[in-house]
Design an enzyme around this catalytic site. Structure first.
Site, PDB file in Angstrom:
ATOM      1  NE  ARG A  82      60.591   8.568  27.419  1.00  0.00           N
ATOM      2  CZ  ARG A  82      60.569   9.444  26.411  1.00  0.00           C
ATOM      3  NH1 ARG A  82      59.958  10.614  26.546  1.00  0.00           N
ATOM      4  NH2 ARG A  82      61.159   9.144  25.269  1.00  0.00           N
ATOM      5  CG  HIS A 118      65.342   9.788  28.586  1.00  0.00           C
ATOM      6  ND1 HIS A 118      64.735  10.297  27.476  1.00  0.00           N
ATOM      7  CD2 HIS A 118      65.024   8.461  28.596  1.00  0.00           C
ATOM      8  CE1 HIS A 118      64.069   9.343  26.833  1.00  0.00           C
ATOM      9  NE2 HIS A 118      64.220   8.227  27.509  1.00  0.00           N
ATOM     10  CG  HIS A 148      57.526   1.476  28.604  1.00  0.00           C
ATOM     11  ND1 HIS A 148      58.189   1.041  27.485  1.00  0.00           N
ATOM     12  CD2 HIS A 148      58.131   2.640  28.951  1.00  0.00           C
ATOM     13  CE1 HIS A 148      59.140   1.904  27.168  1.00  0.00           C
ATOM     14  NE2 HIS A 148      59.137   2.883  28.046  1.00  0.00           N
ATOM     15  CG  ASN A 175      65.596  13.660  25.946  1.00  0.00           C
ATOM     16  OD1 ASN A 175      65.043  12.632  26.323  1.00  0.00           O
ATOM     17  ND2 ASN A 175      66.848  13.963  26.274  1.00  0.00           N
TER      18      ASN A 175
END
Ligand code: HEM
Ligand SMILES: *[C@@H]1O[C@H](CO)[C@@H](O)[C@H](O)[C@H]1NC(C)=O
Ligand SMILES: *[C@@H]1O[C@H](CO)[C@@H](O)[C@H](O)[C@H]1NC(C)=O
Ligand SMILES: *[C@@H]1O[C@H](CO)[C@@H](O)[C@H](O)[C@H]1NC(C)=O
Ligand SMILES: *[C@@H]1O[C@H](CO)[C@@H](O)[C@H](O)[C@H]1NC(C)=O
Ligand SMILES: *[C@@H]1O[C@H](CO)[C@@H](O)[C@H](O)[C@H]1NC(C)=O
Ligand SMILES: *[C@@H]1O[C@H](CO)[C@@H](O)[C@H](O)[C@H]1NC(C)=O
Ligand SMILES: *[C@@H]1O[C@H](CO)[C@@H](O)[C@H](O)[C@H]1NC(C)=O
Ligand SMILES: *[C@@H]1O[C@H](CO)[C@@H](O)[C@H](O)[C@H]1NC(C)=O
Ligand SMILES: *[C@@H]1O[C@H](CO)[C@@H](O)[C@H](O)[C@H]1NC(C)=O
Ligand SMILES: *[C@@H]1O[C@H](CO)[C@@H](O)[C@H](O)[C@H]1NC(C)=O
Length: 341
Positions: free
Chosen positions: A65, A69, A190, A97
């Site tokens: 992740r 990001h 996910h 975040n």
């Protein structure tokens, strides 16, 4: 480190090799970038990851992740790792975040180990890419680290769990991932990791001002989630993103969506938007794990290739959370300030 990434390896190496061989779109990134200058980079990173994994089964998910990001904000340049200073408003505290992104300490440990083996060579941006794709040996390298960060951009370019399908698509298109396959395959990230109640509890009681839960949420699963995240309860409580195999990297994320067991609104929407091209992709990946793994690798490499800094742009940071030579004044970390005097 056997579980999350293990299953990807055998199938995917082949796909990654094919992709490398057949494409010329990788700018100056190369899977062999550190072969001469830091030949053990990957194994050093794997060692730190294995160590972290012993006490934190979630760490692989958290690092993938971070890479995602990082890449969605001015490209994959390690900007997400920078701390606040007098001139930098960190992305760590951007809305998507803050109190959510994690694993920074593990990245710092990887950097420390690499600086001791080969000082000044391996960028923080590449550490994120390697850690995220540890199972895919051929990940292209050569990214350099940014001199800046942008909290404002991080606030608006990173997709959010209540975004509409059109908005999710446009956020992907805006960074250059212009193919529905990228959105659906990467959402398969996910298949492991956790999410806090605050990211999905809009679906549980009064969805979209209907005074009812989200109709696309399986009623059995709904009852479980209502119990885990009651109204007025602790919104930081964690739920598994994949209710069937929470820590395994597999294609169950997609079969979950078919039975209305997607956790986030942005997950379920990929299957519940009747007539959209994403529905067929979900069906495809649900029925064929190999097809998912192959697409996931292709899309991860496409994502990892978003506007990297290469050549002499940017720098190789010696500490991932600080630009080289930056004044410690303005740092959020008092201990650093004191130890620097
Ligand atoms: C499609 C748009 C996406 C949205 C809206 C989204 C949103 C979210 C949210 C809200 C969380 C939970 C954060 C928290 O509760 O603190 C999460 C976790 C996670 N996301 Fe995504 N995400 C998206 C795409 C992706 C992609 C492309 C990847 C990687 C390929 C990814 C990998 C993960 C992982 C592994 C976790 C769990 C992290 C952990 O346990 O620390 N996500 N995501
Ligand atoms: C790489 O690692 C191997 C074994 O882990 C070690 O023998 C070798 O000295 C290392 N090479 C470098 C350049 O650090
Ligand atoms: C990030 O979260 C911390 C702790 O909850 C909070 O004190 C801080 O104000 C938040 N930062 C931003 C920019 O919202
Ligand atoms: C980012 O979003 C947070 C939370 O919505 C907001 O408080 C902050 O002002 C935003 N910062 C920037 C630089 O846009
Ligand atoms: C996405 O791109 C791949 C490879 O370029 C292509 O085969 C596929 O048809 C595209 N899928 C969609 C949904 O556009
Ligand atoms: C929320 O309600 C509005 C107005 O009824 C509707 O247009 C919209 O599609 C709904 N959104 C979702 C995610 O169901
Ligand atoms: C809320 O839940 C989180 C995660 O389980 C926990 O760390 C935190 O202490 C809880 N907060 C309160 C006020 O109970
Ligand atoms: C709800 O989920 C269960 C498995 O958890 C599944 O057997 C059932 O078919 C699902 N119901 C619907 C309507 O999707
Ligand atoms: C669906 O899967 C097959 C292989 O089973 C693949 O050839 C095809 O391109 C996939 N379709 C899409 C839209 O991804
Ligand atoms: C599954 O997908 C792979 C990769 O696209 C393809 O080669 C294979 O034929 C598919 N299997 C089935 C049963 O469709
Ligand atoms: C960055 O911030 C983190 C958390 O506050 C801290 O642990 C770390 O030491 C800081 N790094 C630097 C270089 O100041």
């Amino acid at each position: 480190m056997s579980s999350p990434f293990h299953h990807l390896l055998a199938t995917l190496l082949y796909a990654a090799l094919l992709l490398q061989a057949s494409s010329s779109s990788y700018a100056q990134l190369s899977p062999t970038f550190y072969d001469q200058t830091c030949p053990n980079a990957s194994s050093i990173i794997r060692g730190v990851l294995q160590q972290a994994f012993l006490s934190d089964i979630r760490i692989g998910a958290s690092l993938i992740r971070l890479h995602f990001h990082d890449c969605f904000v001015n490209g994959c340049d390690g900007s997400i790792l920078l701390n606040n200073t007098a001139t930098i408003e960190s992305e760590k505290e951007a809305a998507p975040n803050n109190n959510s992104a994690r694993g920074f300490d593990v990245v710092d440990n990887m950097k420390a180990a690499l600086e001791s083996a080969c000082p000044g060579i391996v960028s923080c941006a590449d550490i994120l890419a390697i850690a995220a794709e540890q199972s895919v040996n051929m990940v292209p390298l050569g990214r350099r680290d940014s001199l800046t960060a942008s909290r404002a951009l991080a606030n608006i370019t990173i997709p959010g769990p209540t975004d509409s399908l059109d908005l999710l698509k446009s956020k992907f298109v805006n960074v250059g991932l212009n193919n529905d396959t990228d959105l659906v395959a990467l959402s398969g990230g996910h298949t492991f990791g956790r999410a806090q109640c605050r990211t999905f509890d809009n679906r549980l009681f009064n969805f979209n001002s209907t005074n009812n839960p989200d109709r696309t949420l399986n009623t059995t699963y709904l009852a479980t989630l209502q119990q885990l995240c009651p109204q007025g309860g602790n919104r930081s409580v964690l739920a598994n993103l994949d209710l069937t195999t929470p820590d395994k990297f597999d294609n169950n994320y997609f079969s979950n969506l078919q039975s209305n067991n997607g956790l986030l609104q942005s997950d379920q929407i990929l299957f519940s938007t009747t007539g959209d091209a994403t529905v067929e992709l979900v069906n495809n990946f649900s029925s064929n794990q190999t097809a998912f793994f192959e697409s996931f690798v292709v899309s991860m490499i496409r994502m990892g290739n978003l506007s990297p800094l290469t050549g002499s742009d940017g720098e190789i940071r010696s500490s991932c959370s600080r630009v080289n030579g930056a004044s410690i004044i303005g740092s959020s970390n008092e201990a650093d300030l004191i130890s620097s005097i």
